[in-house]
Design a protein around this motif. Sequence first.
Motif, mmCIF file in Angstrom:
data_model
loop_
_atom_site.group_PDB
_atom_site.id
_atom_site.type_symbol
_atom_site.label_atom_id
_atom_site.label_comp_id
_atom_site.label_asym_id
_atom_site.label_seq_id
_atom_site.Cartn_x
_atom_site.Cartn_y
_atom_site.Cartn_z
ATOM 1 N N PRO A 114 -3.461 16.590 51.325
ATOM 2 C CA PRO A 114 -3.087 15.177 51.208
ATOM 3 C C PRO A 114 -2.931 14.690 49.760
ATOM 4 C CG PRO A 114 -5.447 15.359 51.460
ATOM 5 C CD PRO A 114 -4.923 16.770 51.377
ATOM 6 N N PHE A 115 -3.027 15.592 48.748
ATOM 7 C CA PHE A 115 -3.070 15.129 47.359
ATOM 8 C C PHE A 115 -1.827 15.497 46.542
ATOM 9 C CE2 PHE A 115 -7.644 15.886 48.440
ATOM 10 C CZ PHE A 115 -7.997 14.549 48.500
ATOM 11 N N GLY A 116 -0.737 15.931 47.194
ATOM 12 C CA GLY A 116 0.443 16.318 46.437
ATOM 13 C C GLY A 116 1.085 15.137 45.731
ATOM 14 N N PHE A 117 1.329 15.283 44.432
ATOM 15 C CA PHE A 117 1.867 14.164 43.662
ATOM 16 C C PHE A 117 3.281 13.805 44.109
ATOM 17 C CE2 PHE A 117 -1.549 15.454 40.805
ATOM 18 C CZ PHE A 117 -2.068 14.214 40.452
ATOM 19 N N ALA A 118 4.085 14.814 44.481
ATOM 20 C CA ALA A 118 5.439 14.511 44.948
ATOM 21 C C ALA A 118 5.390 13.646 46.211
ATOM 22 C CB ALA A 118 6.209 15.807 45.222
ATOM 23 N N LEU A 119 4.396 13.886 47.063
ATOM 24 C CA LEU A 119 4.243 13.087 48.270
ATOM 25 C C LEU A 119 3.846 11.657 47.919
ATOM 26 C CD1 LEU A 119 2.310 15.678 50.480
ATOM 27 C CD2 LEU A 119 4.774 15.459 50.082
ATOM 28 N N PHE A 120 2.989 11.504 46.898
ATOM 29 C CA PHE A 120 2.601 10.173 46.451
ATOM 30 C C PHE A 120 3.799 9.435 45.856
ATOM 31 C CE2 PHE A 120 -2.061 11.567 45.643
ATOM 32 C CZ PHE A 120 -2.309 11.488 47.005
ATOM 33 N N TYR A 121 4.600 10.150 45.037
ATOM 34 C CA TYR A 121 5.780 9.522 44.447
ATOM 35 C C TYR A 121 6.731 9.034 45.537
ATOM 36 C CZ TYR A 121 4.296 11.993 40.173
ATOM 37 O OH TYR A 121 3.591 12.478 39.096
ATOM 38 N N LEU A 122 6.943 9.878 46.554
ATOM 39 C CA LEU A 122 7.857 9.508 47.630
ATOM 40 C C LEU A 122 7.296 8.364 48.452
ATOM 41 C CD1 LEU A 122 10.499 10.098 49.054
ATOM 42 C CD2 LEU A 122 9.310 11.806 50.446
ATOM 43 N N ARG A 123 5.992 8.384 48.710
ATOM 44 C CA ARG A 123 5.361 7.307 49.478
ATOM 45 C C ARG A 123 5.535 5.956 48.776
ATOM 46 N NH1 ARG A 123 4.573 5.897 54.264
ATOM 47 N NH2 ARG A 123 6.076 4.492 53.317
ATOM 48 N N SER A 124 5.513 5.974 47.446
ATOM 49 C CA SER A 124 5.608 4.720 46.687
ATOM 50 C C SER A 124 6.975 4.063 46.794
ATOM 51 C CB SER A 124 5.271 4.978 45.211
ATOM 52 O OG SER A 124 6.270 5.771 44.596
ATOM 53 N N ALA A 151 14.035 14.491 56.240
ATOM 54 C CA ALA A 151 14.542 13.753 55.082
ATOM 55 C C ALA A 151 13.485 13.664 53.985
ATOM 56 C CB ALA A 151 14.984 12.354 55.514
ATOM 57 N N SER A 152 12.260 13.308 54.349
ATOM 58 C CA SER A 152 11.211 13.166 53.334
ATOM 59 C C SER A 152 10.827 14.529 52.754
ATOM 60 C CB SER A 152 9.980 12.472 53.938
ATOM 61 O OG SER A 152 9.506 13.179 55.071
ATOM 62 N N GLY A 153 10.788 15.573 53.584
ATOM 63 C CA GLY A 153 10.443 16.902 53.082
ATOM 64 C C GLY A 153 11.482 17.444 52.121
ATOM 65 N N VAL A 154 12.774 17.248 52.435
ATOM 66 C CA VAL A 154 13.843 17.720 51.553
ATOM 67 C C VAL A 154 13.770 17.027 50.204
ATOM 68 C CG1 VAL A 154 16.340 17.604 51.205
ATOM 69 C CG2 VAL A 154 15.438 18.477 53.342
ATOM 70 N N ILE A 155 13.539 15.722 50.201
ATOM 71 C CA ILE A 155 13.496 14.974 48.932
ATOM 72 C C ILE A 155 12.312 15.414 48.082
ATOM 73 C CG2 ILE A 155 13.135 12.679 47.951
ATOM 74 C CD1 ILE A 155 14.752 11.589 50.342
ATOM 75 N N ALA A 156 11.125 15.513 48.702
ATOM 76 C CA ALA A 156 9.943 15.918 47.943
ATOM 77 C C ALA A 156 10.084 17.336 47.408
ATOM 78 C CB ALA A 156 8.694 15.799 48.823
ATOM 79 N N VAL A 159 8.953 4.809 57.380
ATOM 80 C CA VAL A 159 8.537 6.203 57.202
ATOM 81 C C VAL A 159 7.027 6.225 57.013
ATOM 82 C CG1 VAL A 159 8.756 8.279 55.798
ATOM 83 C CG2 VAL A 159 10.743 6.811 56.156
ATOM 84 N N LYS A 160 6.322 6.812 57.961
ATOM 85 C CA LYS A 160 4.864 6.869 57.889
ATOM 86 C C LYS A 160 4.419 7.960 56.923
ATOM 87 C CE LYS A 160 4.361 5.411 62.719
ATOM 88 N NZ LYS A 160 3.828 5.783 64.053
ATOM 89 N N THR A 161 3.203 7.813 56.426
ATOM 90 C CA THR A 161 2.637 8.835 55.539
ATOM 91 C C THR A 161 2.538 10.173 56.247
ATOM 92 O OG1 THR A 161 1.375 7.128 54.381
ATOM 93 C CG2 THR A 161 0.675 9.410 54.061
ATOM 94 N N THR A 162 2.216 10.150 57.536
ATOM 95 C CA THR A 162 2.134 11.415 58.292
ATOM 96 C C THR A 162 3.499 12.096 58.382
ATOM 97 O OG1 THR A 162 2.358 10.112 60.327
ATOM 98 C CG2 THR A 162 0.125 10.745 59.658
ATOM 99 N N ASP A 163 4.585 11.303 58.434
ATOM 100 C CA ASP A 163 5.927 11.889 58.443
ATOM 101 C C ASP A 163 6.178 12.653 57.146
ATOM 102 O OD1 ASP A 163 6.571 10.820 60.947
ATOM 103 O OD2 ASP A 163 7.291 8.950 60.066
ATOM 104 N N ILE A 164 5.753 12.073 56.027
ATOM 105 C CA ILE A 164 5.941 12.721 54.731
ATOM 106 C C ILE A 164 5.125 14.006 54.661
ATOM 107 C CG2 ILE A 164 5.607 12.462 52.233
ATOM 108 C CD1 ILE A 164 6.137 9.476 52.577
ATOM 109 N N TYR A 165 3.877 13.954 55.149
ATOM 110 C CA TYR A 165 3.017 15.141 55.108
ATOM 111 C C TYR A 165 3.580 16.263 55.982
ATOM 112 C CZ TYR A 165 -0.753 12.594 52.717
ATOM 113 O OH TYR A 165 -1.509 11.907 51.809
ATOM 114 N N TRP A 166 3.959 15.928 57.218
ATOM 115 C CA TRP A 166 4.491 16.954 58.116
ATOM 116 C C TRP A 166 5.826 17.489 57.615
ATOM 117 C CZ3 TRP A 166 1.937 19.698 61.391
ATOM 118 C CH2 TRP A 166 0.805 19.181 62.031
ATOM 119 N N GLY A 167 6.606 16.648 56.991
ATOM 120 C CA GLY A 167 7.871 17.096 56.437
ATOM 121 C C GLY A 167 7.708 18.058 55.278
ATOM 122 N N ALA A 168 6.591 17.943 54.558
ATOM 123 C CA ALA A 168 6.363 18.800 53.393
ATOM 124 C C ALA A 168 5.907 20.203 53.780
ATOM 125 C CB ALA A 168 5.317 18.157 52.475
#
Length: 487
Positions: free
Chosen positions: A392-402, A149-154, A408-417
């Motif tokens: 770890p510095f992708g802006f789309a990942l930061f936007y989604l994390r915010s 889910a997080s990877g698709v959105i980013a 949803v953990k930060t590691t989930d967002i990173y692995w999803g990307a």
Amino acid sequence: MAEFIIANMAPLMFGALVLFLLFGYPVAFALAANGIVFGLIGIELGLLTPALFQALPERIFGIMANDTLLAIPFFTFMGLILERSGMAEDLLDTIGQLFGPMRGGLAFAVIFVGALLAATTGVVAASVISMGLISLPIMLRYGYDKRLASGVIAASGTLAQIIPPSLVLIIMADQLGRSVGDMYEGAMVPGLVLTGLYVGYVALIAIFKPSAAPALPPEARTLRGAKLFLRVITTLVPPLVLIFLVLGTIFLGIATPTEGGAMGAAGALILALARGRISFKLLKQAMETTGKLSSFVVFILVGSTVFGLVFRGVNGDLWVEHLLLGLPGGQVGFLIVVNILVFVLAFFLDFFELSFIIVPLLAPVADKLGIDLVWFGVLLAVNMQTSFMHPPFGFALFYLRSVAPSSVKTTDIYWGAIPFVCIQILMVAIIIIFPDIVSYGDPAEKARMEHQGDVDLGSLMQEGEGVKAPTEDSAADLLKNLQSENK
């Protein structure tokens, strides 16, 4: 010591810039400070003359008078108005209902809405934040895998980087000295192919791991039959009309990209007014954000102009050409090395910084190797898209994390990307292997004229808006002439 500095001024200057950036100094000021400091050192050592800096005022005024850059505030303002007028929310709800019965339907909806938002807003932050706020909680509620889910959105949000009216393509056209319309036309098919690759990846997940992307339960599908059809028509038609108003007029030659951006901004205001979402507060927020982003771009461009002027004055362009032209493999070797370099630098720099620092150094070498600069610009734009997705510095990942919930953990967002970064790298390879995927203008007419020798192909590619890049070659030539006169 002085002899060593004179002999290695260009690599020292480039190394100092990298050092400043690693320390976290603002890019615009790091570029300008490096240019001024090394310019003064060069004057002190007799390598440069003070006359070099006389070219700066004219070049800075040229940036302010560049009509092409007007498209940036227009498209930014358009995207912000649309994002705040609720268009993304309506699109996600409608297309989610349409694809709901399918496995992975919500993920497909996010990808298609991301492509539509990309073609109307051109702003990555607006797309990622909108879809993160609206669709991520729904996807998690109905059992979607957090990483998927997080990877698709980013990833879907970053389609605004490559699908016109992308801001990076405007900057790329300005730096390469090519028409923005040609860049938009050349990037359209690769953007759609990349969207298709995202859809294919989600389809494979839905087939081989159905629990990660389940279909919506019947009770969640509130719209059916005629009501769903009516909602699809009323929701999809306005953005499609706006896309034609902006991109269609550009591709048909009716309007320049700047004029298309102005029409798009006006169209966004009309859509917001029709939805009853327009307000003084909304306008104020959109104008403030547009002003900040436009100022950010202009400051970096001024800094890169100062740096580039001095860098060419110390023959830095020749140093870069010598390094890159000597690579084995000709065009293919050059493209492989350049794309690896851009991919690595994208871990630390965003696409604006890469466009202003790296592209002016690479473009002359690509031109000498006979590489079409519009094709080269689209290739780099697809590669730079990964800068939004790099852990770890992708802006789309930061936007989604915010905007993502705490579950949803930060590691989930990173692995999803990561799978989507691999898909973007695959897209770079596809463009290199199948170069005709980037097409613009009338290929038959260009081939005929080039064959007859009536018109230079480079001149033909600059037709349309007639953009010219702010090159420093003339300043470097002026410096060399002055030095030869002094001798």
